[in-house]
Design a protein around this motif. Structure first.
Motif, PDB file in Angstrom:
ATOM      1  N   GLU A   1     -10.139 -11.746   2.322  1.00  0.00           N
ATOM      2  CA  GLU A   1      -9.333 -11.311   2.651  1.00  0.00           C
ATOM      3  C   GLU A   1      -7.888 -12.871   2.722  1.00  0.00           C
ATOM      4  O   GLU A   1      -6.951 -13.122   2.452  1.00  0.00           O
ATOM      5  CB  GLU A   1      -8.516 -10.594   3.588  1.00  0.00           C
ATOM      6  CG  GLU A   1      -8.422  -9.729   3.802  1.00  0.00           C
ATOM      7  CD  GLU A   1      -8.318  -8.266   4.838  1.00  0.00           C
ATOM      8  OE1 GLU A   1      -8.408  -9.195   5.752  1.00  0.00           O
ATOM      9  OE2 GLU A   1      -8.823  -7.462   4.973  1.00  0.00           O
ATOM     10  N   ALA A   2      -9.068 -13.974   3.177  1.00  0.00           N
ATOM     11  CA  ALA A   2      -8.419 -15.585   3.369  1.00  0.00           C
ATOM     12  C   ALA A   2      -8.708 -15.971   2.119  1.00  0.00           C
ATOM     13  O   ALA A   2      -8.698 -17.684   2.172  1.00  0.00           O
ATOM     14  CB  ALA A   2      -8.796 -16.409   4.328  1.00  0.00           C
ATOM     15  N   GLU A   3      -9.056 -15.469   0.999  1.00  0.00           N
ATOM     16  CA  GLU A   3      -9.439 -15.958  -0.277  1.00  0.00           C
ATOM     17  C   GLU A   3     -10.293 -17.511   0.056  1.00  0.00           C
ATOM     18  O   GLU A   3     -10.141 -18.052  -1.412  1.00  0.00           O
ATOM     19  CB  GLU A   3      -7.904 -16.246  -1.614  1.00  0.00           C
ATOM     20  CG  GLU A   3      -7.208 -15.483  -2.005  1.00  0.00           C
ATOM     21  CD  GLU A   3      -5.583 -15.474  -2.677  1.00  0.00           C
ATOM     22  OE1 GLU A   3      -6.201 -15.811  -3.740  1.00  0.00           O
ATOM     23  OE2 GLU A   3      -5.244 -15.874  -1.892  1.00  0.00           O
ATOM     24  N   MET A   4     -11.549 -17.057   0.746  1.00  0.00           N
ATOM     25  CA  MET A   4     -12.361 -18.176   0.652  1.00  0.00           C
ATOM     26  C   MET A   4     -13.616 -17.753  -0.070  1.00  0.00           C
ATOM     27  O   MET A   4     -14.604 -18.788   0.252  1.00  0.00           O
ATOM     28  CB  MET A   4     -12.648 -18.050   2.871  1.00  0.00           C
ATOM     29  CG  MET A   4     -11.263 -18.813   2.485  1.00  0.00           C
ATOM     30  SD  MET A   4     -12.053 -18.644   5.134  1.00  0.00           S
ATOM     31  CE  MET A   4     -12.934 -19.597   4.886  1.00  0.00           C
ATOM     32  N   LEU A   5     -13.735 -16.805  -1.097  1.00  0.00           N
ATOM     33  CA  LEU A   5     -15.283 -16.605  -0.946  1.00  0.00           C
ATOM     34  C   LEU A   5     -14.938 -16.111  -2.901  1.00  0.00           C
ATOM     35  O   LEU A   5     -14.118 -15.280  -2.610  1.00  0.00           O
ATOM     36  CB  LEU A   5     -15.959 -15.566  -0.610  1.00  0.00           C
ATOM     37  CG  LEU A   5     -16.969 -15.275  -0.250  1.00  0.00           C
ATOM     38  CD1 LEU A   5     -17.783 -15.919   0.192  1.00  0.00           C
ATOM     39  CD2 LEU A   5     -17.867 -13.437   0.525  1.00  0.00           C
ATOM     40  N   LYS A   6     -15.734 -16.712  -3.507  1.00  0.00           N
ATOM     41  CA  LYS A   6     -15.755 -16.331  -4.514  1.00  0.00           C
ATOM     42  C   LYS A   6     -17.180 -15.525  -4.936  1.00  0.00           C
ATOM     43  O   LYS A   6     -17.347 -15.741  -6.621  1.00  0.00           O
ATOM     44  CB  LYS A   6     -16.110 -17.618  -5.181  1.00  0.00           C
ATOM     45  CG  LYS A   6     -14.253 -18.373  -5.696  1.00  0.00           C
ATOM     46  CD  LYS A   6     -12.878 -17.159  -6.341  1.00  0.00           C
ATOM     47  CE  LYS A   6     -11.782 -17.685  -6.118  1.00  0.00           C
ATOM     48  NZ  LYS A   6     -10.766 -16.772  -5.843  1.00  0.00           N
ATOM     49  N   ARG A   7     -17.986 -15.827  -4.499  1.00  0.00           N
ATOM     50  CA  ARG A   7     -19.575 -15.850  -4.934  1.00  0.00           C
ATOM     51  C   ARG A   7     -20.540 -15.645  -3.231  1.00  0.00           C
ATOM     52  O   ARG A   7     -20.307 -16.067  -2.409  1.00  0.00           O
ATOM     53  CB  ARG A   7     -20.589 -16.606  -5.824  1.00  0.00           C
ATOM     54  CG  ARG A   7     -21.812 -16.232  -5.884  1.00  0.00           C
ATOM     55  CD  ARG A   7     -21.993 -17.549  -7.383  1.00  0.00           C
ATOM     56  NE  ARG A   7     -23.651 -17.758  -7.227  1.00  0.00           N
ATOM     57  CZ  ARG A   7     -24.080 -18.434  -8.142  1.00  0.00           C
ATOM     58  NH1 ARG A   7     -23.531 -18.948  -8.751  1.00  0.00           N
ATOM     59  NH2 ARG A   7     -25.424 -18.578  -8.013  1.00  0.00           N
ATOM     60  N   VAL A   8     -21.310 -14.712  -3.784  1.00  0.00           N
ATOM     61  CA  VAL A   8     -22.592 -14.123  -2.444  1.00  0.00           C
ATOM     62  C   VAL A   8     -23.680 -13.928  -2.690  1.00  0.00           C
ATOM     63  O   VAL A   8     -24.204 -13.957  -4.448  1.00  0.00           O
ATOM     64  CB  VAL A   8     -21.843 -12.695  -1.738  1.00  0.00           C
ATOM     65  CG1 VAL A   8     -22.931 -12.988  -0.897  1.00  0.00           C
ATOM     66  CG2 VAL A   8     -20.610 -12.625  -0.800  1.00  0.00           C
ATOM     67  N   VAL A   9     -24.784 -14.472  -2.252  1.00  0.00           N
ATOM     68  CA  VAL A   9     -26.121 -14.907  -3.325  1.00  0.00           C
ATOM     69  C   VAL A   9     -26.555 -13.602  -2.477  1.00  0.00           C
ATOM     70  O   VAL A   9     -26.577 -14.529  -0.146  1.00  0.00           O
ATOM     71  CB  VAL A   9     -27.034 -16.480  -3.383  1.00  0.00           C
ATOM     72  CG1 VAL A   9     -28.455 -15.936  -3.742  1.00  0.00           C
ATOM     73  CG2 VAL A   9     -25.669 -16.540  -4.274  1.00  0.00           C
ATOM     74  N   LEU A  10     -27.640 -12.901  -1.727  1.00  0.00           N
ATOM     75  CA  LEU A  10     -28.424 -12.311  -1.755  1.00  0.00           C
ATOM     76  C   LEU A  10     -29.945 -12.300  -1.418  1.00  0.00           C
ATOM     77  O   LEU A  10     -30.703 -12.625  -2.543  1.00  0.00           O
ATOM     78  CB  LEU A  10     -28.550 -10.344  -1.628  1.00  0.00           C
ATOM     79  CG  LEU A  10     -29.514  -9.373  -0.859  1.00  0.00           C
ATOM     80  CD1 LEU A  10     -29.165  -9.640   1.136  1.00  0.00           C
ATOM     81  CD2 LEU A  10     -29.415  -8.353  -1.327  1.00  0.00           C
TER      82      LEU A  10
END
Length: 139
Positions: free
Chosen positions: A77-86
């Motif tokens: 929602e804060a547009e702080m994320l473009k990618r997540v790595v599990l």
């Protein structure tokens, strides 16, 4: 001895912050089940959006995934994320066994205007099916 880390192709999550974080929770459960990270009997079959999927019943894992998806939603929602790595690691040595890359594409209009995004159930079902199929194809 050289270790081998399996890095899965980038899988894209698209939609509102709520949908993306919810789908990521389903992805984490699917990966944990299909990779045998936790015993098979610690998962229960449930229906979500008309699809059968397995979700963990281990309270510690459920709590972790719930906290993670809540944090993901805030960051999205804060547009702080473009990618997540599990990352799946061995408990004994912390050796990385697998790495799953998720590219994030949130709906800009929903984020910018603070809109609540309601999609028809059939559209969500199709998106979830396609998303989970892309994860399963990596096994």
């Amino acid at each position: 001895m050289a270790s081998r880390t399996i890095s899965k192709d980038i899988i894209t999550l698209r939609g509102s912050a709520a949908i993306v974080s919810e789908f990521f929770g389903y992805a984490a459960n699917s990966i944990l089940y299909n990779r045998g990270v936790y015993p098979e009997d610690s998962f229960v079959k449930v229906k979500k959006y008309g699809l059968s999927m397995l979700l963990t019943q281990d309270e510690g894992v459920k709590s972790f995934i719930s906290n993670l998806t809540a944090q993901l939603s805030e960051w999205l929602e804060a547009e702080m994320l473009k990618r997540v790595v599990l990352v799946i690691m061995t408990k004994a040595t912390s050796e990385v066994v697998e790495r799953w890359n998720f590219s994030i594409e949130t709906d800009k209009e929903v984020v910018e205007k603070g809109l609540v995004h309601f999609l028809p159930k059939i559209h969500i079902t199709e998106e979830l099916y396609n998303f989970l199929t892309s994860i399963l194809s990596c096994f």
